[in-house]
Design a protein around this motif. Sequence first.
Motif, PDB file in Angstrom:
ATOM      1  N   ARG A 126       0.814  -1.217   0.000  1.00  0.00           N
ATOM      2  CA  ARG A 126       0.000   0.000   0.000  1.00  0.00           C
ATOM      3  C   ARG A 126       0.849   1.270   0.000  1.00  0.00           C
ATOM      4  O   ARG A 126       0.314   2.358   0.188  1.00  0.00           O
ATOM      5  CB  ARG A 126      -0.923   0.004   1.211  1.00  0.00           C
ATOM      6  CG  ARG A 126      -1.909  -1.154   1.227  1.00  0.00           C
ATOM      7  CD  ARG A 126      -2.858  -1.058   2.399  1.00  0.00           C
ATOM      8  NE  ARG A 126      -3.825  -2.163   2.405  1.00  0.00           N
ATOM      9  CZ  ARG A 126      -4.789  -2.298   3.309  1.00  0.00           C
ATOM     10  NH1 ARG A 126      -4.919  -1.400   4.278  1.00  0.00           N
ATOM     11  NH2 ARG A 126      -5.617  -3.318   3.243  1.00  0.00           N
ATOM     12  N   SER A 127       2.150   1.114  -0.173  1.00  0.00           N
ATOM     13  CA  SER A 127       3.028   2.283  -0.130  1.00  0.00           C
ATOM     14  C   SER A 127       3.915   2.315  -1.366  1.00  0.00           C
ATOM     15  O   SER A 127       4.476   1.288  -1.755  1.00  0.00           O
ATOM     16  CB  SER A 127       3.904   2.250   1.118  1.00  0.00           C
ATOM     17  OG  SER A 127       4.909   3.237   1.041  1.00  0.00           O
ATOM     18  N   PRO A 128       4.075   3.506  -1.972  1.00  0.00           N
ATOM     19  CA  PRO A 128       5.004   3.598  -3.106  1.00  0.00           C
ATOM     20  C   PRO A 128       6.467   3.551  -2.679  1.00  0.00           C
ATOM     21  O   PRO A 128       7.337   3.289  -3.500  1.00  0.00           O
ATOM     22  CB  PRO A 128       4.649   4.953  -3.732  1.00  0.00           C
ATOM     23  CG  PRO A 128       4.067   5.740  -2.609  1.00  0.00           C
ATOM     24  CD  PRO A 128       3.343   4.745  -1.744  1.00  0.00           C
ATOM     25  N   HIS A 129       6.731   3.786  -1.392  1.00  0.00           N
ATOM     26  CA  HIS A 129       8.109   3.821  -0.892  1.00  0.00           C
ATOM     27  C   HIS A 129       8.199   3.044   0.434  1.00  0.00           C
ATOM     28  O   HIS A 129       8.416   3.632   1.494  1.00  0.00           O
ATOM     29  CB  HIS A 129       8.574   5.259  -0.683  1.00  0.00           C
ATOM     30  CG  HIS A 129       8.436   6.122  -1.894  1.00  0.00           C
ATOM     31  ND1 HIS A 129       9.228   5.957  -3.015  1.00  0.00           N
ATOM     32  CD2 HIS A 129       7.584   7.150  -2.164  1.00  0.00           C
ATOM     33  CE1 HIS A 129       8.877   6.854  -3.922  1.00  0.00           C
ATOM     34  NE2 HIS A 129       7.892   7.582  -3.433  1.00  0.00           N
TER      35      HIS A 129
END
Length: 436
Positions: A126-129
Amino acid sequence: MLTLRGARRILVDRQTERDGDLVLDGPVVAASTEAPGEQLDVSGCVVTPGLINAHHHLLQTGFRTLPATRGVPMRDWLPAMAAAYAAAGIDASLTGATAAAGVAESLLSGVTTVADHQLNWPDPARSPHPVDDTVAIARSVADAAAELGARLVFVRGSARDAPEAAEASARAIAEHFLTPDAGGVRADGMLQLAVGPAGVHSDGEDTFRALGAVAREYGLRRRTQANEQVDTQIALERYGRRPLDLLEEWGWIAPDVTIAHLCDVTDAEIDRLAAAGVTATHAPGCDVPMGWGIAPVARMRDAGIRVGLGTSGGGSNDAGHLLADARLALQVSALVGEQLDARDVLEMATAGAAAGLGRPELGHLRTGAAADVCVWDVDTVADAGVADPVAGLLWTAPGRRPRHVIVAGRVVVRDYRLVQGDEREIVERLRTRVGR
């Protein structure tokens, strides 16, 4: 210079006690007993090394006394806690707020070094990073400890993380905080990093080996949990073997490894751990009320294992009061062997825990030691009639708090109050974040 004047008893280490004065020369204990500078009257008090909480989960400070988490099998407790974390949303704002509350509680109860085993992380899908998110979480915990003046050991843990994700995160955290030759500890000694999966019940061989590789690369200590109720059961069901057999095969029975809990260990396993130089952490404040067992501490110490003391997290213990758990360790020790001595348990909460961290400068007050000190008032009604004021620290006054706490030569608790933080603000910050 800071001079503590007129102590009734100074517990230098397990073998040495005296009365009189203690001089701190900046961040270390001085040889002299006469020095200029600030004077702190400790007349009639017992002075001890700062306590070391060798096993905490600071995140759980925001999740105490939750429904369906008390007196239940660990198989039920783990998903109940995971659901609570998911509902709150794990991010740096949450870990910063829980760490501030947990570290403040620790300092106010005499703990100067906290080893925080951070096991739970945002969902990487759920996180781009995702790696950056884990670094931000580590930074939030480190910042909370630094703002209050405590030493921190941040353990990049894992609970069902993908091995490659855990490895990338651990490497990024090490690179963010440490220089290449740091040996796992920042130059000022206030921050240390370590790695460790939750246990064989949650993580497989690949994760243990991946985090072990990061430990070798950056000189980090390794920490895990083993031989609690569910750990043994799952290891036998999943692998047909006991947890310590798996840890040995996976390269995690070694002198740089500390294992927490160890409630269900055989005499042969104790001998194996001792021969390998493994250190241990006793956590009775978690294991006893949850019904997960009692570690045979006297047998482990007799075998030559250095044993520290930890509270574990608020999700199982509810309190982060290490001295209260030291008292519990005394009370339950005879149920699994011989009665422990109060000074032995204080040694577990100081030098024994320091041994597991590889920190010989901590946990004692000999010349050159780190200037981490607790001053305990023993003139209250709770201490009336006490013949041995050192033993009385544990046996009397449950919930006892130190009058003063000093870390690296700086007073961080004075007259029972935080010097570098406001309790009400810390509580309100956590209340706002978790809704309780």
